[in-house]
Motif scaffolding. Structure first.
Motif, PDB file in Angstrom:
ATOM      1  N   VAL A 270     -11.529  -0.241   3.163  1.00 44.16           N
ATOM      2  CA  VAL A 270     -12.172   1.074   3.283  1.00 44.16           C
ATOM      3  C   VAL A 270     -11.226   2.128   3.846  1.00 44.16           C
ATOM      4  O   VAL A 270     -11.447   3.330   3.660  1.00 44.16           O
ATOM      5  N   LYS A 271     -10.153   1.691   4.516  1.00 44.62           N
ATOM      6  CA  LYS A 271      -9.200   2.648   5.079  1.00 44.62           C
ATOM      7  C   LYS A 271      -7.955   1.920   5.554  1.00 44.62           C
ATOM      8  O   LYS A 271      -8.031   0.766   5.968  1.00 44.62           O
ATOM      9  N   VAL A 272      -6.816   2.605   5.459  1.00 41.08           N
ATOM     10  CA  VAL A 272      -5.569   2.082   6.016  1.00 41.08           C
ATOM     11  C   VAL A 272      -4.932   3.183   6.851  1.00 41.08           C
ATOM     12  O   VAL A 272      -4.808   4.318   6.389  1.00 41.08           O
TER      13      VAL A 272
ATOM     14  N   GLY B 103      -1.040  14.288  13.061  1.00 39.12           N
ATOM     15  CA  GLY B 103       0.091  14.073  13.963  1.00 39.12           C
ATOM     16  C   GLY B 103       1.098  13.127  13.341  1.00 39.12           C
ATOM     17  O   GLY B 103       1.660  13.412  12.289  1.00 39.12           O
ATOM     18  N   THR B 104       1.322  11.976  13.977  1.00 41.49           N
ATOM     19  CA  THR B 104       2.268  10.984  13.454  1.00 41.49           C
ATOM     20  C   THR B 104       1.543   9.827  12.772  1.00 41.49           C
ATOM     21  O   THR B 104       2.137   8.770  12.566  1.00 41.49           O
ATOM     22  N   GLN B 105       0.288  10.032  12.421  1.00 38.07           N
ATOM     23  CA  GLN B 105      -0.484   8.985  11.745  1.00 38.07           C
ATOM     24  C   GLN B 105      -0.840   9.398  10.327  1.00 38.07           C
ATOM     25  O   GLN B 105      -1.309  10.503  10.094  1.00 38.07           O
ATOM     26  N   ILE B 106      -0.623   8.496   9.395  1.00 38.37           N
ATOM     27  CA  ILE B 106      -1.017   8.688   8.004  1.00 38.37           C
ATOM     28  C   ILE B 106      -2.245   7.831   7.735  1.00 38.37           C
ATOM     29  O   ILE B 106      -2.273   6.643   8.092  1.00 38.37           O
ATOM     30  N   THR B 107      -3.249   8.428   7.123  1.00 38.31           N
ATOM     31  CA  THR B 107      -4.473   7.707   6.781  1.00 38.31           C
ATOM     32  C   THR B 107      -4.611   7.670   5.266  1.00 38.31           C
ATOM     33  O   THR B 107      -4.479   8.689   4.598  1.00 38.31           O
ATOM     34  N   LEU B 108      -4.855   6.491   4.736  1.00 38.03           N
ATOM     35  CA  LEU B 108      -5.034   6.298   3.297  1.00 38.03           C
ATOM     36  C   LEU B 108      -6.476   5.889   3.037  1.00 38.03           C
ATOM     37  O   LEU B 108      -6.951   4.868   3.541  1.00 38.03           O
TER      38      LEU B 108
ATOM     39  N   VAL C 101       0.818  -1.207   0.000  1.00 38.33           N
ATOM     40  CA  VAL C 101       0.000   0.000   0.000  1.00 38.33           C
ATOM     41  C   VAL C 101       0.856   1.262   0.000  1.00 38.33           C
ATOM     42  O   VAL C 101       0.478   2.293  -0.540  1.00 38.33           O
ATOM     43  N   ILE C 102       2.051   1.180   0.588  1.00 36.54           N
ATOM     44  CA  ILE C 102       2.943   2.338   0.607  1.00 36.54           C
ATOM     45  C   ILE C 102       3.505   2.607  -0.782  1.00 36.54           C
ATOM     46  O   ILE C 102       3.599   3.748  -1.230  1.00 36.54           O
TER      47      ILE C 102
END
Length: 205
Positions: free
Chosen positions: A147-149, A133-138, A119-120
């Motif tokens: 539906v989300k990562v 913040g320190t979270q990436i949402t895809l 996915v990256i």
């Protein structure tokens, strides 16, 4: 200046401000994503230890595995209860329980459920990127089973926890540890009768 011209100037100013504001909102997410990719150096080869847990919609654990993962670009080798390799087109895995070599050409979503780092590599093609913040949402650009990562980073911008949310409300949670850069050849991502001469080949391509 007439009232109509003044309104047009204001509309253009508001539009310009909106474009700038959206750009400012988007840049941090892509900047953080770029920093993560730089730290990972997936194209050079990297090895991880991981624990993956599959949970149902009620949060109950359905399956849990621990193992190691070697990634080089889109190629990967996974070792836990099974040994699996992906050469960029074909996924091959050996199942010791029934002594079979299984071959398939998986879709992108299937690959992500096996190796979350897929996915990256493909995020900008298939996902909208957001940051908190320190979270990436895809968020997927097209409707599918995923539906989300979410990707949680440490203070060095390395991923420590990846959560894949499925349409049936189940979740695949992956804890990552011990990231090490490795020099690997493409032969690392080959699996066949040479390694398992007595295995039955199941070709699902």
């Amino acid at each position: 200046m007439s009232k109509s011209k003044l309104l047009e100037v204001l509309r253009r100013s508001i539009l310009l401000f909106s474009v700038v504001a959206i750009s400012i909102m988007v840049l941090p997410a892509q900047g953080l994503f770029d920093k993560m990719q730089k730290e990972l150096q997936l194209n050079k080869g990297v090895r991880f230890d991981y624990t993956s847990t599959l949970k149902d919609k009620n949060g109950r654990t359905l399956q849990s595995n621990s193992g190691s993962l070697i990634v080089k670009g889109r190629l990967f080798r996974l070792n836990d209860q099974v040994t699996a390799v992906y050469n960029g087109k074909t996924l091959t895995y050996y199942n010791p329980q029934d002594n079979t070599l299984n071959l398939s050409n998986p879709a992108e979503e299937e690959l992500i459920q096996i190796n979350p780092f897929v996915v990256i590599n493909s995020a900008r093609n298939y996902y909208n990127i957001q940051e908190n913040g320190t979270q990436i949402t895809l968020n997927p650009k097209k409707r599918g089973n995923i539906v989300k990562v979410t990707i949680q980073l440490d203070n060095r911008n390395k991923p420590t926890f990846i959560n894949v949310f499925m349409r049936d409300s189940s979740q695949l949670q992956i804890k990552m540890a011990n990231q090490v850069q490795v020099n690997v050849s493409n032969s690392t991502f080959v699996l066949g009768k040479r390694q398992y001469p007595n295995a039955e080949v199941v070709d699902m391509r």
